[in-house]
Design a protein around this motif. Structure first.
Motif, PDB file in Angstrom:
ATOM      1  N   ARG A  16      49.412  48.971  50.976  1.00  0.00           N
ATOM      2  CA  ARG A  16      49.219  47.612  50.470  1.00  0.00           C
ATOM      3  C   ARG A  16      48.335  47.630  49.230  1.00  0.00           C
ATOM      4  O   ARG A  16      47.461  48.482  49.090  1.00  0.00           O
ATOM      5  N   ARG A  17      48.566  46.656  48.374  1.00  0.00           N
ATOM      6  CA  ARG A  17      47.754  46.484  47.171  1.00  0.00           C
ATOM      7  C   ARG A  17      46.944  45.207  47.280  1.00  0.00           C
ATOM      8  O   ARG A  17      47.415  44.181  47.787  1.00  0.00           O
ATOM      9  N   PHE A  18      45.720  45.278  46.743  1.00  0.00           N
ATOM     10  CA  PHE A  18      44.816  44.135  46.718  1.00  0.00           C
ATOM     11  C   PHE A  18      44.241  43.972  45.316  1.00  0.00           C
ATOM     12  O   PHE A  18      44.121  44.946  44.564  1.00  0.00           O
ATOM     13  N   ARG A  19      43.876  42.741  45.009  1.00  0.00           N
ATOM     14  CA  ARG A  19      43.144  42.442  43.773  1.00  0.00           C
ATOM     15  C   ARG A  19      41.790  41.867  44.172  1.00  0.00           C
ATOM     16  O   ARG A  19      41.694  41.011  45.055  1.00  0.00           O
ATOM     17  N   ALA A  20      40.731  42.341  43.530  1.00  0.00           N
ATOM     18  CA  ALA A  20      39.383  41.924  43.898  1.00  0.00           C
ATOM     19  C   ALA A  20      39.078  40.531  43.359  1.00  0.00           C
ATOM     20  O   ALA A  20      39.251  40.261  42.166  1.00  0.00           O
TER      21      ALA A  20
END
Length: 204
Positions: free
Chosen positions: A145-149
């Motif tokens: 999974r990818r996340f953006r802060a």
């Protein structure tokens, strides 16, 4: 994915690592019931694939809940730990968007980075169209999974839940990081951080 289905995550990293084992989610009446997981490991050298001697061992606590509920998480989230996290992210899941952390995971990889703004659009295209499908196919990969802060740096964070930390040594993991496109993208990465961790239990 709509905002009600989108998941968020708070990640706290602790030094010394054992501080993470003291974490208890603060009991709140009528509050959020998040998924909580803890891991211990450290920064890994991407070339040698071994723990880095230049960084201390770290404890990591993941607190996951619907992103829309993040405003009502307890303000004293880390109060049970001997000290606040050495580093903390508040993250919004951007790919796939609503996939939860698998409970069966025995290992975790966190790969965080900034990218040169001049190629940011291509960076996201590469990550979504080439790299994540390759990572999905690695044997023993439970969730990629990818996340953006929303807060904390680096701003882009990939979280990989693994059957065991040994999945990181799979040839297919290495091959996923050897394509012509990734070699181009890697020339524009900034502030990279790569950690391999092993699941630990938190007391009830």
């Amino acid at each position: 994915i709509d905002m009600e289905s989108r998941l968020g995550m708070r990640i706290g990293t602790f030094v010394p690592a054992e501080s993470a084992l003291a974490f208890r989610y603060p009991a709140t009446s009528g509050g959020v019931d998040p998924t909580v997981q803890a891991y211990i490991g450290g920064v890994t050298d991407r070339n040698s694939r071994a723990p880095s001697d230049d960084h201390p061992k770290r404890g990591v606590v993941l607190v996951e809940a619907p992103y829309a509920d993040f405003t009502v998480l307890p303000a004293d989230l880390w109060s049970a730990c001997p000290a606040p996290p050495a580093h903390e992210w508040v993250l919004e899941q951007i790919r796939p968007g609503g996939t939860p952390s698998p409970d069966a995971a025995g290992g975790l990889c966190i790969s965080a980075m900034e990218v040169d703004p001049a190629i940011e659009e291509e960076f996201n295209e590469w990550y979504n169209e080439e790299h994540m499908p390759l990572m999905d196919a690695v044997p023993g990969m439970l969730a990629a999974r990818r996340f953006r802060a929303v807060s904390g740096l680096p701003r882009y964070v990939a979280v990989y839940h693994l059957e065991t930390p040994e999945v990181y040594k799979q040839p297919s993991w290495f091959e996923a990081n050897q394509t012509p496109w990734i070699r181009r993208i890697h020339r524009h990465r900034l502030r990279t951080l790569h950690m391999i961790l092993e699941r630990v239990s938190l007391p009830e």
